[in-house]
Design an enzyme around this catalytic site. Structure first.
Site, mmCIF file in Angstrom:
data_model
loop_
_atom_site.group_PDB
_atom_site.id
_atom_site.type_symbol
_atom_site.label_atom_id
_atom_site.label_comp_id
_atom_site.label_asym_id
_atom_site.label_seq_id
_atom_site.Cartn_x
_atom_site.Cartn_y
_atom_site.Cartn_z
ATOM 1 N N TRP A 35 0.805 -1.232 0.000
ATOM 2 C CA TRP A 35 0.000 0.000 0.000
ATOM 3 C C TRP A 35 0.834 1.276 0.000
ATOM 4 O O TRP A 35 0.272 2.367 0.010
ATOM 5 C CB TRP A 35 -0.942 0.002 1.216
ATOM 6 C CG TRP A 35 -2.037 -1.018 1.150
ATOM 7 C CD1 TRP A 35 -2.354 -1.824 0.088
ATOM 8 C CD2 TRP A 35 -2.982 -1.336 2.184
ATOM 9 N NE1 TRP A 35 -3.429 -2.619 0.403
ATOM 10 C CE2 TRP A 35 -3.830 -2.342 1.692
ATOM 11 C CE3 TRP A 35 -3.180 -0.879 3.482
ATOM 12 C CZ2 TRP A 35 -4.872 -2.892 2.437
ATOM 13 C CZ3 TRP A 35 -4.214 -1.418 4.238
ATOM 14 C CH2 TRP A 35 -5.053 -2.416 3.719
ATOM 15 N N LYS A 36 2.147 1.129 0.046
ATOM 16 C CA LYS A 36 3.025 2.307 0.126
ATOM 17 C C LYS A 36 2.489 3.245 1.218
ATOM 18 O O LYS A 36 2.097 2.773 2.270
ATOM 19 C CB LYS A 36 3.113 2.983 -1.242
ATOM 20 C CG LYS A 36 3.491 2.011 -2.360
ATOM 21 C CD LYS A 36 3.924 2.676 -3.619
ATOM 22 C CE LYS A 36 4.271 1.629 -4.659
ATOM 23 N NZ LYS A 36 4.998 2.144 -5.782
ATOM 24 N N HIS A 124 13.019 -1.810 -1.538
ATOM 25 C CA HIS A 124 12.118 -1.253 -2.549
ATOM 26 C C HIS A 124 12.776 -0.038 -3.195
ATOM 27 O O HIS A 124 13.486 0.713 -2.520
ATOM 28 C CB HIS A 124 10.781 -0.865 -1.910
ATOM 29 C CG HIS A 124 9.769 -0.511 -2.935
ATOM 30 N ND1 HIS A 124 9.728 0.724 -3.535
ATOM 31 C CD2 HIS A 124 8.785 -1.240 -3.514
ATOM 32 C CE1 HIS A 124 8.756 0.733 -4.435
ATOM 33 N NE2 HIS A 124 8.169 -0.448 -4.429
ATOM 34 N N GLU A 196 11.496 -5.866 -9.670
ATOM 35 C CA GLU A 196 10.681 -4.685 -9.934
ATOM 36 C C GLU A 196 11.487 -3.676 -10.738
ATOM 37 O O GLU A 196 12.204 -2.838 -10.150
ATOM 38 C CB GLU A 196 10.266 -4.036 -8.615
ATOM 39 C CG GLU A 196 9.494 -4.966 -7.727
ATOM 40 C CD GLU A 196 8.560 -4.177 -6.837
ATOM 41 O OE1 GLU A 196 7.353 -4.296 -7.033
ATOM 42 O OE2 GLU A 196 9.052 -3.419 -5.984
ATOM 43 N N SER A 245 3.416 -1.888 -12.134
ATOM 44 C CA SER A 245 2.210 -1.651 -12.938
ATOM 45 C C SER A 245 1.358 -2.905 -13.128
ATOM 46 O O SER A 245 0.763 -3.106 -14.198
ATOM 47 C CB SER A 245 2.570 -1.062 -14.307
ATOM 48 O OG SER A 245 3.199 0.180 -14.146
ATOM 49 N N GLY A 266 1.385 -2.516 -6.346
ATOM 50 C CA GLY A 266 1.532 -1.270 -5.588
ATOM 51 C C GLY A 266 0.244 -0.474 -5.597
ATOM 52 O O GLY A 266 -0.730 -0.821 -4.908
HETATM 53 P P1 PGA Z 1 2.947 -0.172 -8.851
HETATM 54 O O1 PGA Z 1 4.090 -0.279 -7.779
HETATM 55 O O2 PGA Z 1 2.153 -1.442 -8.820
HETATM 56 O O3 PGA Z 1 2.168 1.031 -8.411
HETATM 57 O O4 PGA Z 1 3.619 0.018 -10.173
HETATM 58 C C1 PGA Z 1 4.843 -1.427 -7.660
HETATM 59 C C2 PGA Z 1 5.899 -1.189 -6.640
HETATM 60 O O5 PGA Z 1 6.314 -0.036 -6.429
HETATM 61 O O6 PGA Z 1 6.323 -2.125 -5.983
#
Ligand code: PGA
Length: 287
Positions: A35-36, A124, A196, A245, A266
């Site tokens: 979820w950042k 990350h 990633e 993404s 993400g």
């Molecule tokens: P995202 O992020 O799915 O929004 O591209 C992936 C990530 O940062 O791990």
């Protein structure tokens, strides 16, 4: 820094490839919703509650492992929301101190384990932007040696590294550096790698993310690096995820690939549409 090539198991000669890899892995696919810092308290509680209800309502056999990685202060609330389910919780980072003590502001990984967290992310790209490889190595070592956390170590090349043809070299450097000091014993059944590519993360200039066929040779290289380091037996226990993404329209393509053991989602995981994504996966996997 100590070299740990000696922990590899030279007598072990399984050659991993597209044909045998699926059967060698007993692990289910894994979906990590990272979820950042997208969610505040009320939204996190709601979303976690809805995901827990969805998981509980599904009477079908669970076809994938589900992990949520909320911001650190939200962890107790999300743990509470998913208490009666098999959903697992991940931290987004850990500290490099291993012991309780006079460390104001620091959080030993063992505290996260004790609270009920089962995973942590490390390395990350949004953290790599503000921390050194040495810091990631220290945190990796602390997490694997002083807590019971499962580790999801993120690696990936930038757009510049990709266009300079340095993808594999970058991944090798990131892996070698982070795993310095880690033995096969530490890594077995506890290490996950999330590939990633930084250029494919949705908050960077959104571009077409790589297709599963583009990812396959990179995951093979990652597994070779792990095999060189730990021996094939340990390398087989490492799940290699893709992140960048991942959304409702492409998630099945990634999960259908034998070479991709799971996905790290993400931004799309912090929205109500994440439930639709989970539903799509579950229906597909139960077919
Ligand atoms: P995202 O992020 O799915 O929004 O591209 C992936 C990530 O940062 O791990």
């Amino acid at each position: 820094m100590t070299q740990h090539k000696d922990v590899a198991e030279p007598g072990y000669e399984i050659k991993l490839n597209r044909e045998n890899i699926a059967e060698l892995f007993a692990h289910p696919k894994i979906i990590v919703g990272a979820w950042k810092a997208y969610l505040g308290l009320a939204d996190a509680r709601n979303l976690a509650g809805n995901i827990a209800d969805w998981r509980t309502a599904s009477t079908r056999e669970k076809s994938f492992e589900l992990v949520l990685a909320p911001s650190l202060p939200l962890i107790p609330i999300v743990l509470e929301a998913v208490r009666n389910t098999d959903i697992r919780i991940s931290s987004q980072d850990v500290d490099s101190i291993s012991e309780y003590g006079a460390h104001t502001g620091r959080i030993p990984p063992r505290l996260l384990s004790e609270m009920g967290c089962q995973y942590t992310l490390l390395g990350h790209s949004e953290m790599r932007a503000i921390e050194s490889q040495e810091s990631i190595q220290e945190k990796t070592f602390t997490a694997l040696t002083s807590s019971e956390l499962q580790l999801i170590l993120c690696v990936g090349e930038t757009a510049q590294e990709k266009s300079a043809g340095r993808t594999i070299q970058t991944l090798r450097e990131q892996l070698e550096s982070a795993l310095d000091g880690i033995t096969a014993n530490h890594a077995t059944d506890r290490l996950h790698i999330a590939y990633e590519p930084v250029w494919a993360i949705s908050t960077e200039n959104p571009v077409e993310p790589p297709r599963p066929d583009d990812i396959t040779p990179i995951h093979e290289e990652i597994r070779n690096i792990l095999t060189d380091r730990f021996g094939a037996q340990t390398a087989q226990t490492v799940r290699i995820l893709y992140g960048g993404s991942v959304n409702q329209s492409n998630i099945l393509d990634y999960l259908d690939s034998d070479m991709i053991d799971g996905v790290l989602v993400g931004s799309a995981s912090a929205k109500p549409g994440f439930l639709d994504m989970l539903d799509i996966v579950e229906r597909h996997m139960q077919k």
